[in-house]
Design a protein around this motif. Sequence first.
Motif, PDB file in Angstrom:
ATOM      1  N   LEU A   9       2.370  -0.389   7.155  1.00 38.62           N
ATOM      2  CA  LEU A   9       3.583   0.599   6.395  1.00 38.62           C
ATOM      3  C   LEU A   9       4.443   1.121   7.479  1.00 38.62           C
ATOM      4  O   LEU A   9       5.682   0.946   7.220  1.00 38.62           O
ATOM      5  CB  LEU A   9       2.812   1.692   5.697  1.00 38.62           C
ATOM      6  N   ARG A  10       3.649   1.669   8.632  1.00 38.09           N
ATOM      7  CA  ARG A  10       4.624   2.281   9.435  1.00 38.09           C
ATOM      8  C   ARG A  10       5.731   1.286  10.136  1.00 38.09           C
ATOM      9  O   ARG A  10       6.829   1.754  10.405  1.00 38.09           O
ATOM     10  CB  ARG A  10       3.698   3.128  10.312  1.00 38.09           C
ATOM     11  N   ALA A  11       5.262   0.243  10.507  1.00 37.54           N
ATOM     12  CA  ALA A  11       5.947  -0.720  10.910  1.00 37.54           C
ATOM     13  C   ALA A  11       6.835  -1.468  10.161  1.00 37.54           C
ATOM     14  O   ALA A  11       7.669  -2.508  10.645  1.00 37.54           O
ATOM     15  CB  ALA A  11       4.984  -1.836  11.735  1.00 37.54           C
ATOM     16  N   ASN A  12       6.907  -1.122   8.718  1.00 40.78           N
ATOM     17  CA  ASN A  12       7.731  -1.836   7.584  1.00 40.78           C
ATOM     18  C   ASN A  12       7.378  -3.243   7.593  1.00 40.78           C
ATOM     19  O   ASN A  12       8.187  -3.843   7.336  1.00 40.78           O
ATOM     20  CB  ASN A  12       9.337  -1.514   8.287  1.00 40.78           C
ATOM     21  N   GLU A  13       6.267  -3.646   7.599  1.00 45.74           N
ATOM     22  CA  GLU A  13       5.788  -5.013   7.525  1.00 45.74           C
ATOM     23  C   GLU A  13       5.374  -5.093   6.037  1.00 45.74           C
ATOM     24  O   GLU A  13       5.235  -6.407   5.702  1.00 45.74           O
ATOM     25  CB  GLU A  13       4.827  -5.366   8.382  1.00 45.74           C
ATOM     26  N   ILE A  14       4.938  -4.052   5.368  1.00 44.34           N
ATOM     27  CA  ILE A  14       4.911  -4.144   4.030  1.00 44.34           C
ATOM     28  C   ILE A  14       5.422  -3.012   3.353  1.00 44.34           C
ATOM     29  O   ILE A  14       5.669  -2.082   3.940  1.00 44.34           O
ATOM     30  CB  ILE A  14       3.324  -4.017   3.718  1.00 44.34           C
ATOM     31  N   ASP A  15       5.595  -3.053   1.900  1.00 39.41           N
ATOM     32  CA  ASP A  15       6.427  -2.021   1.263  1.00 39.41           C
ATOM     33  C   ASP A  15       5.394  -1.137   0.467  1.00 39.41           C
ATOM     34  O   ASP A  15       5.708   0.190   0.423  1.00 39.41           O
ATOM     35  CB  ASP A  15       7.322  -2.632   0.195  1.00 39.41           C
ATOM     36  N   LEU A  16       4.126  -1.714  -0.072  1.00 45.44           N
ATOM     37  CA  LEU A  16       3.170  -1.086  -0.664  1.00 45.44           C
ATOM     38  C   LEU A  16       1.958  -1.238  -0.337  1.00 45.44           C
ATOM     39  O   LEU A  16       1.571  -2.436   0.059  1.00 45.44           O
ATOM     40  CB  LEU A  16       3.567  -1.400  -2.050  1.00 45.44           C
ATOM     41  N   ALA A  17       0.986  -0.409  -0.297  1.00 41.59           N
ATOM     42  CA  ALA A  17      -0.357  -0.857   0.196  1.00 41.59           C
ATOM     43  C   ALA A  17      -1.421  -0.569  -0.828  1.00 41.59           C
ATOM     44  O   ALA A  17      -1.480   0.715  -1.345  1.00 41.59           O
ATOM     45  CB  ALA A  17      -0.742  -0.166   1.640  1.00 41.59           C
ATOM     46  N   VAL A  18      -2.435  -1.132  -1.017  1.00 39.51           N
ATOM     47  CA  VAL A  18      -3.418  -0.906  -2.000  1.00 39.51           C
ATOM     48  C   VAL A  18      -4.792  -1.021  -0.891  1.00 39.51           C
ATOM     49  O   VAL A  18      -5.267  -1.574  -0.253  1.00 39.51           O
ATOM     50  CB  VAL A  18      -4.020  -1.941  -2.952  1.00 39.51           C
ATOM     51  N   VAL A  19      -5.109   0.488  -0.885  1.00 34.19           N
ATOM     52  CA  VAL A  19      -6.224   1.177   0.406  1.00 34.19           C
ATOM     53  C   VAL A  19      -7.584   1.364  -0.419  1.00 34.19           C
ATOM     54  O   VAL A  19      -7.241   1.881  -1.484  1.00 34.19           O
ATOM     55  CB  VAL A  19      -5.462   1.958   1.415  1.00 34.19           C
ATOM     56  N   ARG A  20      -8.346   1.516   0.644  1.00 32.93           N
ATOM     57  CA  ARG A  20      -9.686   2.356   0.159  1.00 32.93           C
ATOM     58  C   ARG A  20      -9.861   3.627   0.941  1.00 32.93           C
ATOM     59  O   ARG A  20     -10.002   3.609   2.090  1.00 32.93           O
ATOM     60  CB  ARG A  20     -10.768   1.592   0.324  1.00 32.93           C
TER      61      ARG A  20
END
Length: 295
Positions: free
Chosen positions: A136-147
């Motif tokens: 996310l911080r590296a702008n490699e993905i826009d949205l994250a589904v995390v635990r």
Amino acid sequence: MDTDLLTSFLETAQRLHFGHAAERLGLTQPALSHQIRRLEQQVGVTLFTRTSRQVRLTAAGEVFVTEARRVLADLERAVTHCRSVAAGGAGQLRIGSIGAALNSVTPKLVRGLLDALPGLAVRVTQLDTPVQLVALRANEIDLAVVRAAGPASGIVLADLFCEPMVLALPARHRLAAKSVLSAADLRDERFVLWPRTTSPLFHDQVMDYCARAGFVPRTAMEGADIETQLGLVSAGIGVSPQPASFADLGRKGVTFRPLHEAPHSTVQLAWLQASPPPHLAVALSAARAAGVREP
């Protein structure tokens, strides 16, 4: 700044050899050296130290590797989005997801996005929670589904759902005859675990759950993914505490049992506060339809 200079810099930074980098880029070595000098003049710092025997990144060069990758990724995303919109589409959304959510909420989220935005190009990548936060911080993905991600500066978290820990065990294991297991039942078992680096909070929950019963779990093996871990369980290597959503995988030779007073973990949606993803409102609406609580 010419993006060709950034591409040449990253290739050289990866190989740390001007000759090899020039060959990969289809340039002569003098031409590549000229590009790197131009880039250093524009940035105003030395990016490489060169001797007759080796090439190394300077401290500033190491930092610039991350920034150059981010610039090129931003440009690629902007071009892809603009082309999609011009063609009548809705752009692109890059979603990261933990494996457990791919069996539950992530497909529902994607389905809701595509129903609302038929022209949206969605790309889903399976990544562990710590890797997603970095991405996310590296702008490699826009949205994250995390635990179970803890508070992090600049990252917004929205709870999706909470699920209990269950136990995966060989189908013919003596404990499989019980409908519900306690932590004390596991005292003499060998464990197949997630590495702590992959899922820190879940790993700590397993340790704490066993500690409350007065023992430290004996680790037989660790597995980097759920397929590996369930394969080890099926082979009788050990038992494995897992989030309940993995029980839906239906792995042959493995059965799942609930745990008495098991800890719960929360699956969350995450994004950068300073750079909200495209179509965030639609994503949150789709997430609400899948059971999310809005932040």
